[in-house]
Motif scaffolding. Structure first.
Motif, PDB file in Angstrom:
ATOM      1  N   THR A   3       0.814  -1.210   0.000  1.00 31.39           N
ATOM      2  CA  THR A   3       0.000   0.000   0.000  1.00 31.39           C
ATOM      3  C   THR A   3       0.843   1.254   0.000  1.00 31.39           C
ATOM      4  O   THR A   3       0.322   2.339   0.020  1.00 31.39           O
ATOM      5  CB  THR A   3      -0.907   0.039   1.245  1.00 31.39           C
ATOM      6  OG1 THR A   3      -0.087  -0.139   2.380  1.00 31.39           O
ATOM      7  CG2 THR A   3      -1.954  -1.019   1.201  1.00 31.39           C
ATOM      8  N   VAL A   9      -2.459   2.198   4.944  1.00 27.98           N
ATOM      9  CA  VAL A   9      -3.539   2.651   4.089  1.00 27.98           C
ATOM     10  C   VAL A   9      -3.312   4.132   3.780  1.00 27.98           C
ATOM     11  O   VAL A   9      -2.858   4.880   4.642  1.00 27.98           O
ATOM     12  CB  VAL A   9      -4.903   2.455   4.801  1.00 27.98           C
ATOM     13  CG1 VAL A   9      -6.032   3.010   3.975  1.00 27.98           C
ATOM     14  CG2 VAL A   9      -5.129   0.987   5.085  1.00 27.98           C
ATOM     15  N   ASP A  13      -8.031   7.133   2.696  1.00 27.20           N
ATOM     16  CA  ASP A  13      -8.867   5.978   3.023  1.00 27.20           C
ATOM     17  C   ASP A  13      -9.143   5.841   4.515  1.00 27.20           C
ATOM     18  O   ASP A  13     -10.072   5.142   4.904  1.00 27.20           O
ATOM     19  CB  ASP A  13      -8.204   4.681   2.553  1.00 27.20           C
ATOM     20  CG  ASP A  13      -8.148   4.572   1.046  1.00 27.20           C
ATOM     21  OD1 ASP A  13      -8.958   5.225   0.377  1.00 27.20           O
ATOM     22  OD2 ASP A  13      -7.286   3.836   0.549  1.00 27.20           O
ATOM     23  N   GLN A  35     -12.894  -6.136  -4.734  1.00 28.14           N
ATOM     24  CA  GLN A  35     -12.060  -6.042  -5.930  1.00 28.14           C
ATOM     25  C   GLN A  35     -12.732  -5.154  -6.962  1.00 28.14           C
ATOM     26  O   GLN A  35     -13.853  -5.419  -7.374  1.00 28.14           O
ATOM     27  CB  GLN A  35     -11.833  -7.433  -6.513  1.00 28.14           C
ATOM     28  CG  GLN A  35     -11.094  -7.426  -7.826  1.00 28.14           C
ATOM     29  CD  GLN A  35     -10.981  -8.809  -8.438  1.00 28.14           C
ATOM     30  OE1 GLN A  35     -11.254  -9.817  -7.808  1.00 28.14           O
ATOM     31  NE2 GLN A  35     -10.592  -8.852  -9.699  1.00 28.14           N
ATOM     32  N   LEU A  78     -13.587   6.876  -4.105  1.00 23.63           N
ATOM     33  CA  LEU A  78     -12.510   6.154  -3.435  1.00 23.63           C
ATOM     34  C   LEU A  78     -11.142   6.386  -4.085  1.00 23.63           C
ATOM     35  O   LEU A  78     -10.133   5.877  -3.602  1.00 23.63           O
ATOM     36  CB  LEU A  78     -12.818   4.652  -3.408  1.00 23.63           C
ATOM     37  CG  LEU A  78     -14.051   4.256  -2.593  1.00 23.63           C
ATOM     38  CD1 LEU A  78     -14.388   2.797  -2.816  1.00 23.63           C
ATOM     39  CD2 LEU A  78     -13.804   4.540  -1.117  1.00 23.63           C
ATOM     40  N   ILE A  80     -10.021   5.278  -7.025  1.00 23.74           N
ATOM     41  CA  ILE A  80      -9.499   4.090  -7.698  1.00 23.74           C
ATOM     42  C   ILE A  80      -8.938   4.546  -9.044  1.00 23.74           C
ATOM     43  O   ILE A  80      -9.657   5.121  -9.853  1.00 23.74           O
ATOM     44  CB  ILE A  80     -10.618   3.035  -7.927  1.00 23.74           C
ATOM     45  CG1 ILE A  80     -11.320   2.675  -6.622  1.00 23.74           C
ATOM     46  CG2 ILE A  80     -10.075   1.814  -8.659  1.00 23.74           C
ATOM     47  CD1 ILE A  80     -10.503   1.965  -5.602  1.00 23.74           C
ATOM     48  N   THR A  85      -7.889  -3.088  -8.293  1.00 17.99           N
ATOM     49  CA  THR A  85      -7.579  -2.490  -6.995  1.00 17.99           C
ATOM     50  C   THR A  85      -8.373  -3.279  -5.972  1.00 17.99           C
ATOM     51  O   THR A  85      -9.557  -3.561  -6.183  1.00 17.99           O
ATOM     52  CB  THR A  85      -7.950  -0.998  -6.943  1.00 17.99           C
ATOM     53  OG1 THR A  85      -7.056  -0.269  -7.793  1.00 17.99           O
ATOM     54  CG2 THR A  85      -7.840  -0.438  -5.532  1.00 17.99           C
ATOM     55  N   LEU A  87      -9.547  -3.609  -1.929  1.00 20.17           N
ATOM     56  CA  LEU A  87      -9.708  -3.011  -0.606  1.00 20.17           C
ATOM     57  C   LEU A  87     -10.018  -4.138   0.374  1.00 20.17           C
ATOM     58  O   LEU A  87     -10.835  -5.014   0.074  1.00 20.17           O
ATOM     59  CB  LEU A  87     -10.865  -2.012  -0.591  1.00 20.17           C
ATOM     60  CG  LEU A  87     -10.830  -0.878  -1.599  1.00 20.17           C
ATOM     61  CD1 LEU A  87     -12.093  -0.022  -1.469  1.00 20.17           C
ATOM     62  CD2 LEU A  87      -9.585  -0.036  -1.427  1.00 20.17           C
ATOM     63  N   ILE A  95     -12.139   0.511   5.681  1.00 15.82           N
ATOM     64  CA  ILE A  95     -11.013   0.134   4.834  1.00 15.82           C
ATOM     65  C   ILE A  95      -9.764   0.045   5.709  1.00 15.82           C
ATOM     66  O   ILE A  95      -9.371   1.015   6.337  1.00 15.82           O
ATOM     67  CB  ILE A  95     -10.796   1.169   3.710  1.00 15.82           C
ATOM     68  CG1 ILE A  95     -12.044   1.259   2.826  1.00 15.82           C
ATOM     69  CG2 ILE A  95      -9.562   0.809   2.887  1.00 15.82           C
ATOM     70  CD1 ILE A  95     -12.023   2.408   1.833  1.00 15.82           C
ATOM     71  N   ARG A  97      -6.854  -1.939   4.442  1.00 17.17           N
ATOM     72  CA  ARG A  97      -5.736  -2.083   3.502  1.00 17.17           C
ATOM     73  C   ARG A  97      -6.232  -1.799   2.098  1.00 17.17           C
ATOM     74  O   ARG A  97      -7.395  -1.998   1.792  1.00 17.17           O
ATOM     75  CB  ARG A  97      -5.150  -3.499   3.527  1.00 17.17           C
ATOM     76  CG  ARG A  97      -4.399  -3.885   4.772  1.00 17.17           C
ATOM     77  CD  ARG A  97      -3.129  -3.101   5.029  1.00 17.17           C
ATOM     78  NE  ARG A  97      -2.085  -3.279   4.058  1.00 17.17           N
ATOM     79  CZ  ARG A  97      -1.082  -4.128   4.155  1.00 17.17           C
ATOM     80  NH1 ARG A  97      -0.997  -4.918   5.194  1.00 17.17           N
ATOM     81  NH2 ARG A  97      -0.165  -4.203   3.223  1.00 17.17           N
ATOM     82  N   ARG A  98      -5.308  -1.388   1.251  1.00 12.92           N
ATOM     83  CA  ARG A  98      -5.631  -1.078  -0.137  1.00 12.92           C
ATOM     84  C   ARG A  98      -4.418  -1.417  -0.978  1.00 12.92           C
ATOM     85  O   ARG A  98      -3.293  -1.120  -0.589  1.00 12.92           O
ATOM     86  CB  ARG A  98      -5.940   0.406  -0.248  1.00 12.92           C
ATOM     87  CG  ARG A  98      -6.135   0.908  -1.654  1.00 12.92           C
ATOM     88  CD  ARG A  98      -6.186   2.443  -1.630  1.00 12.92           C
ATOM     89  NE  ARG A  98      -6.496   2.948  -2.927  1.00 12.92           N
ATOM     90  CZ  ARG A  98      -7.604   3.596  -3.246  1.00 12.92           C
ATOM     91  NH1 ARG A  98      -8.501   3.840  -2.320  1.00 12.92           N
ATOM     92  NH2 ARG A  98      -7.800   4.010  -4.455  1.00 12.92           N
TER      93      ARG A  98
END
Length: 116
Positions: A3, A9, A13, A35, A78, A80, A85, A87, A95, A97-98
């Motif tokens: 990340t 994160v 987020d 996803q 978000l 993206i 991607t 989450l 959230i 982790r990303r």
């Protein structure tokens, strides 16, 4: 799942929550792997397999796939920027982790450790 520096994160987020209504499906009891995919994305197919496998291995974890093109509102909100991607949400939909790009199974399992 990387990340960025320190595996944290991104600031944008922190504290964000996603509800089942926003995603169009119920969240996992313990965690949810969300996803963001697009139709012609080869890494998205491989990511789908990895996330489905992990969700099948870990009780209470659910994998949801969101069509990025159909959900531009959510994609923009978000931030993206590419598909896939992923989450990782905790049980409350926060959230935790990303990661962008195709994750390794071991990294997904490790990221779930922060959510459950």
């Amino acid at each position: 799942m990387t990340t960025g520096p320190g595996g944290r994160v991104r600031v944008q987020d922190e504290g964000k929550r996603l509800a089942a209504a926003e995603l169009g499906a119920e969240l996992g009891e313990r965690a949810t792997l969300v996803q963001f995919s697009s139709a012609f994305c080869a890494p998205c197919r491989a990511t789908r397999r990895v996330l489905s496998e992990v969700a099948g291995m870990v009780p209470g974890v659910r994998h949801l796939e969101v069509d990025a093109e159909a959900r531009l509102d959510l994609v923009r909100r978000l931030g993206i920027l590419k598909t896939p991607t992923v989450l990782v949400l905790d049980a409350d939909g926060r959230i935790v982790r990303r990661a962008a790009g195709q994750p390794r199974k071991a990294d997904v399992i490790a990221a779930l450790g922060q959510a459950v």
